[in-house]
Design a protein around this motif. Sequence first.
Motif, mmCIF file in Angstrom:
data_model
loop_
_atom_site.group_PDB
_atom_site.id
_atom_site.type_symbol
_atom_site.label_atom_id
_atom_site.label_comp_id
_atom_site.label_asym_id
_atom_site.label_seq_id
_atom_site.Cartn_x
_atom_site.Cartn_y
_atom_site.Cartn_z
ATOM 1 N N CYS A 28 23.202 47.876 75.347
ATOM 2 C CA CYS A 28 24.535 47.455 74.916
ATOM 3 C C CYS A 28 24.435 46.528 73.711
ATOM 4 O O CYS A 28 25.132 46.715 72.695
ATOM 5 N N MET A 29 23.564 45.540 73.797
ATOM 6 C CA MET A 29 23.414 44.583 72.705
ATOM 7 C C MET A 29 22.916 45.271 71.437
ATOM 8 O O MET A 29 23.401 45.001 70.333
ATOM 9 N N GLU A 30 21.962 46.198 71.595
ATOM 10 C CA GLU A 30 21.439 46.926 70.434
ATOM 11 C C GLU A 30 22.506 47.805 69.793
ATOM 12 O O GLU A 30 22.601 47.882 68.567
ATOM 13 N N ALA A 31 23.300 48.459 70.626
ATOM 14 C CA ALA A 31 24.343 49.342 70.104
ATOM 15 C C ALA A 31 25.386 48.549 69.323
ATOM 16 O O ALA A 31 25.854 48.977 68.263
ATOM 17 N N LEU A 32 25.755 47.371 69.843
ATOM 18 C CA LEU A 32 26.737 46.528 69.162
ATOM 19 C C LEU A 32 26.155 45.975 67.864
ATOM 20 O O LEU A 32 26.826 45.958 66.826
ATOM 21 N N ALA A 33 24.904 45.546 67.916
ATOM 22 C CA ALA A 33 24.257 45.012 66.709
ATOM 23 C C ALA A 33 24.153 46.076 65.633
ATOM 24 O O ALA A 33 24.291 45.793 64.437
ATOM 25 N N ASP A 34 23.930 47.322 66.050
ATOM 26 C CA ASP A 34 23.828 48.432 65.101
ATOM 27 C C ASP A 34 25.135 48.649 64.352
ATOM 28 O O ASP A 34 25.151 49.178 63.244
ATOM 29 N N MET A 35 26.245 48.222 64.978
ATOM 30 C CA MET A 35 27.555 48.313 64.340
ATOM 31 C C MET A 35 27.927 47.022 63.618
ATOM 32 O O MET A 35 29.047 46.875 63.115
ATOM 33 N N GLY A 36 27.002 46.081 63.608
ATOM 34 C CA GLY A 36 27.293 44.806 62.961
ATOM 35 C C GLY A 36 28.084 43.847 63.829
ATOM 36 O O GLY A 36 28.665 42.883 63.334
ATOM 37 N N ILE A 37 28.102 44.105 65.141
ATOM 38 C CA ILE A 37 28.868 43.272 66.072
ATOM 39 C C ILE A 37 27.932 42.274 66.729
ATOM 40 O O ILE A 37 26.971 42.655 67.407
ATOM 41 N N ARG A 38 28.182 41.002 66.526
ATOM 42 C CA ARG A 38 27.364 39.948 67.130
ATOM 43 C C ARG A 38 28.224 39.193 68.146
ATOM 44 O O ARG A 38 29.187 38.529 67.782
ATOM 45 N N LEU A 39 27.873 39.314 69.408
ATOM 46 C CA LEU A 39 28.602 38.622 70.471
ATOM 47 C C LEU A 39 27.669 37.647 71.180
ATOM 48 O O LEU A 39 26.450 37.743 71.080
ATOM 49 N N ARG A 40 28.269 36.725 71.916
ATOM 50 C CA ARG A 40 27.498 35.663 72.550
ATOM 51 C C ARG A 40 26.556 36.202 73.625
ATOM 52 O O ARG A 40 25.392 35.840 73.673
ATOM 53 N N SER A 41 27.096 37.043 74.487
ATOM 54 C CA SER A 41 26.297 37.566 75.590
ATOM 55 C C SER A 41 26.958 38.821 76.136
ATOM 56 O O SER A 41 28.186 38.917 76.172
ATOM 57 N N THR A 42 26.146 39.782 76.572
ATOM 58 C CA THR A 42 26.707 40.991 77.176
ATOM 59 C C THR A 42 27.157 40.721 78.615
ATOM 60 O O THR A 42 27.772 41.582 79.235
ATOM 61 N N ARG A 43 26.856 39.525 79.130
ATOM 62 C CA ARG A 43 27.253 39.189 80.505
ATOM 63 C C ARG A 43 28.622 38.519 80.567
ATOM 64 O O ARG A 43 29.155 38.289 81.652
ATOM 65 N N GLU A 44 29.193 38.227 79.413
ATOM 66 C CA GLU A 44 30.514 37.597 79.388
ATOM 67 C C GLU A 44 31.576 38.577 79.875
ATOM 68 O O GLU A 44 31.541 39.765 79.558
ATOM 69 N N GLU A 45 32.541 38.079 80.660
ATOM 70 C CA GLU A 45 33.633 38.929 81.118
ATOM 71 C C GLU A 45 34.517 39.307 79.940
ATOM 72 O O GLU A 45 34.799 38.487 79.067
ATOM 73 N N VAL A 46 34.964 40.558 79.927
ATOM 74 C CA VAL A 46 35.812 41.047 78.834
ATOM 75 C C VAL A 46 37.097 40.232 78.725
ATOM 76 O O VAL A 46 37.632 40.034 77.633
ATOM 77 N N GLY A 47 37.590 39.731 79.868
ATOM 78 C CA GLY A 47 38.822 38.942 79.862
ATOM 79 C C GLY A 47 38.728 37.666 79.040
ATOM 80 O O GLY A 47 39.751 37.094 78.655
ATOM 81 N N HIS A 48 37.506 37.203 78.748
ATOM 82 C CA HIS A 48 37.319 35.986 77.960
ATOM 83 C C HIS A 48 37.124 36.287 76.473
ATOM 84 O O HIS A 48 36.971 35.363 75.675
ATOM 85 N N MET A 49 37.134 37.562 76.105
ATOM 86 C CA MET A 49 36.898 37.942 74.707
ATOM 87 C C MET A 49 38.214 38.027 73.944
ATOM 88 O O MET A 49 39.277 38.234 74.534
#
Length: 244
Positions: free
Chosen positions: A124-145
């Motif tokens: 998940c983290m690699e796929a997002l990074a490949d799109m230029g998406i940098r997030l804090r953690s893949t364990r964060e609940e979507v409701g907090h994004m």
Amino acid sequence: MGDILQLSNIQKRFGTVQALRDVNFTIAQGEIVALIGDNGAGKSTLIKIISGYHAPSEGRMVFDGREVHLRSPNEARSLGIETVYQDLALVENLSLWRNFFLGKERTSAGWLNVLRREEMEEACMEALADMGIRLRSTREEVGHMSGGERQAVAIARAAYFGAKLLILDEPTAALSVKETERVFEIVKEVSRKGVSVILIMHNLGQVYQVADRFVVLERGVQIGNFTRDQTTLDAITQMVVGVH
């Protein structure tokens, strides 16, 4: 690169109501096409035909080189036609990685069927990074994004799982200017990777920034099909508001 989608003489009738008439356009691989028109123009009906919810009353649809007669959204998805709606179909109380692999979980072999959690988190983290998406953690609940982060994740997820044509329904609704720009960056990155995109948006000023082609509908009739260098924002706006 060839065309991923060809629509020829697409018509749709609901009883005596003619919802679409003589819609003809193509979408090249990696092209971003804006489907625009006022409320009632036929955008939703056309998208439902492309995504398998409705069958056309007449006409021909060629996807990825072969004629198709879609019978369901699942059949469309199996071919690589993915639609991301405004509600995003994300589960707010689940983590980012669980949402990313929702319905496509990787499990261990054998009868225990254990989730391969670390592998999915890393992918998940690699796929997002490949799109230029940098997030804090893949364990964060979507409701907090934020809304922009959620939209970016939904787009990246569709591309990761093999979408060839991505349909985005009002992807920047309720987003800030900064978040809108970020989502457009993700859309452009997806197109650079060869995924074609259909954008349905009411904000013409925004969509003009990102689209390569503009298809204009009015009361079910296609009244315009222009590449960016063939038109202007003013000309498109005049068509949509009925001054043409």
